[in-house]
Write an enzyme that holds these catalytic residues in place. Structure first.
Site, short mmCIF file in Angstrom:
data_model
loop_
_atom_site.label_atom_id
_atom_site.label_comp_id
_atom_site.label_asym_id
_atom_site.label_seq_id
_atom_site.Cartn_x
_atom_site.Cartn_y
_atom_site.Cartn_z
N CYS A 1 -10.06 9.26 -14.42
CA CYS A 1 -10.90 10.36 -13.91
C CYS A 1 -11.00 10.33 -12.39
CB CYS A 1 -12.28 10.28 -14.55
SG CYS A 1 -12.13 10.28 -16.33
N TYR B 1 -0.67 3.80 -1.76
CA TYR B 1 0.21 3.92 -0.58
C TYR B 1 1.01 5.21 -0.56
CZ TYR B 1 0.16 -1.26 -1.36
OH TYR B 1 -0.15 -2.57 -1.61
N TYR C 1 4.22 -5.67 -7.42
CA TYR C 1 2.91 -5.05 -7.15
C TYR C 1 2.62 -3.97 -8.21
CZ TYR C 1 4.03 -7.59 -2.96
OH TYR C 1 4.40 -8.59 -2.11
C1 LIG Z 1 2.87 -10.53 0.25
C2 LIG Z 1 3.42 -11.66 1.04
C3 LIG Z 1 4.78 -12.00 0.96
C4 LIG Z 1 5.78 -11.21 0.15
O1 LIG Z 1 6.01 -9.95 0.68
P1 LIG Z 1 7.18 -9.02 0.09
O2 LIG Z 1 7.13 -7.81 0.91
O3 LIG Z 1 6.84 -8.76 -1.34
O4 LIG Z 1 8.46 -9.78 0.23
C5 LIG Z 1 5.22 -13.10 1.66
N1 LIG Z 1 4.36 -13.84 2.42
C6 LIG Z 1 3.07 -13.53 2.52
C7 LIG Z 1 2.18 -14.37 3.37
C8 LIG Z 1 2.54 -12.44 1.84
O5 LIG Z 1 1.24 -12.13 1.97
#
Ligand SMILES: *Cc1c(COP(=O)(O)O)cnc(C)c1O
Length: 418
Positions: free
Chosen positions: A342, A316, A371
């Site tokens: 690499c 990102y 993440y």
């Molecule tokens: C990834 C996700 C979240 C959490 O998102 P954050 O930005 O980490 O708070 C909540 N609900 C769903 C459905 C997701 O896919």
């Protein structure tokens, strides 16, 4: 607010010097602060006084057992997106009645597993999925609790890869089709409509998109109630952003006030799915500088952590602050911080004004709790790194470093390859 600070120029996690952990476990490794995790979870949970709510921590941000257990013990629920996360969540001690299941591509075996476990709610993302859950529930002679994930077509103003609530995104059912989806669900005999859901994206740094999405949901709820379809659970997803660099996201209190204002008097039970805002600043990635290299007009700091350990910068163009573990007076450089993978896309920072770190020194990649490890891979046959948790003056390895033997575990030679 987190508990990674310098004490006499040595970076500490709570009361433990990061260097001491590095000496014991080697680098790279992920490091989490128990006090920060706890504080952030409670900040969200306590931001909604006098509101019936359940904080379903979004497992995919960081799925480590120790972290899941901590939130289960604080009375949390869990937001999952796969059968694997359901397994991890149940193992970590979450009551099935506190688990909500989102995701556009739920497989039959995953739906069966969730039905057999007795989860709180399926957040359904298509008409076909409604039909499939109804069939699987019928085969088990049970009723599946469902909410529909509505795509409100709101721009969360975040990176395109992590915006999920736009018309063009694959998530949820378009808000215009949502009433028809609810009527359909209501007619299916083995479904019980219990709620409504939306999740518009991640790393959102303004309240306005949340307000817009929520207003659109409240209108829909009014319309559905008018047709006799009762909605009890309002699941507003996650997405609240954190400070990586100079972002100034709303704090949980400001977010909560917006939510409570829009849903006031509705009698709905609130479900939240925060991920990043809880774990993001509660973890760092610690690495060693291996080499320095100067080529033409570029300076490189080569570390033992790469994109396989922390993918966010490569995926990102995400910004992560980089700090020396030992702070001292020294010149600054402008450099790319790169890993051993690499790929030219393998970097932790690009064109960064930073301290002149020398080979053998430790550095900390900040805000790597969300993440981070969970997106790591074995690419280039690099064993995945350990995870360590600190509480006060103690630390514990909550996941061991993989060994090279782990890399070929599960592989076998076919009889036709000699
Ligand atoms: C990834 C996700 C979240 C959490 O998102 P954050 O930005 O980490 O708070 C909540 N609900 C769903 C459905 C997701 O896919």
């Amino acid at each position: 607010m987190h508990y990674f600070d310098y004490v006499a120029d040595e970076l500490h996690c709570e009361q433990v010097p990061v260097r001491r952990i590095a000496e014991e476990v080697g680098t790279p490794f992920y490091l989490y602060s128990h006090a920060t995790l706890r504080r952030h979870f409670l900040a969200v949970q306590e931001a909604f006084p006098d509101t019936e709510r359940l904080v379903c921590y979004s497992a995919k941000a960081n799925t480590s057992q120790a972290i899941l257990r901590l939130f289960a013990d604080l009375g949390g629920g869990l937001d999952i997106v796969s059968g694997g996360e359901l397994y991890r969540g149940l193992k970590a001690g979450f009551a099935p009645g506190r688990i909500v299941y989102s995701g556009v591509g739920k497989r039959v075996d995953e739906i069966d597993y969730a039905l057999d476990s007795g989860i709180l709610q399926f957040n359904v993302e298509s008409f076909q999925e409604l039909d499939l859950i109804d069939q699987r529930a019928a085969a088990r002679n049970t009723i599946a609790p469902v909410a529909i994930r509505v795509n409100p077509d709101v721009d969360p103003k975040t990176h395109p890869y992590i915006s999920t609530g736009l018309k063009k995104n694959k998530f949820g059912i378009n808000h215009r089709d949502a009433p028809e989806a609810y009527r359909h669900a209501d007619r299916l005999p083995h479904l019980e409509v219990v709620g409504i859901d939306c999740h518009i994206g991640s790393q959102i740094t303004e309240v306005q998109p949340f307000r817009d999405a929520l207003k659109s949901l409240m209108e829909l709820i009014g319309e559905l109630r008018g047709e006799g379809i009762d909605i009890r659970n309002l699941d507003i997803g996650g997405g609240l952003g954190i400070t990586y660099g100079d972002e100034q996201p709303p704090d949980p209190g400001e977010y909560a006030r917006t939510v409570m204002e829009v849903m006031a008097g509705s009698g709905l039970r609130l479900i939240l799915e925060p991920g990043r805002v809880i774990v993001g600043n509660a973890g760092i990635l610690v690495a060693s500088v291996l080499y320095r290299k100067h080529s033409e007009d570029k300076e490189f700091v080569i570390t033992d952590a790469g994109m396989n350990d922390l993918l966010r910068p490569s995926l990102y163009q995400a910004y992560h602050e980089i700090r020396p573990v030992r702070r001292r007076k020294r010149p600054e450089i402008r450099a790319d911080v790169v890993g051993p993978i690499c790929e030219s896309g393998d970097f932790l920072a690009q064109d960064r004004q930073m301290p002149d770190l020398q080979p053998g020194e430790l550095l900390a990649v900040m805000s790597a709790g969300a993440y981070g490890f969970c997106m790591s891979s074995n690419y280039c046959s690099r064993p995945r790194v350990p995870e360590v948790m600190v509480k006060d003056d103690q630390f514990h390895v909550i996941r061991q470093r993989e060994r090279v033997a782990d890399l070929i575990r599960g592989e076998s030679l076919p009889p036709f390859v000699k």
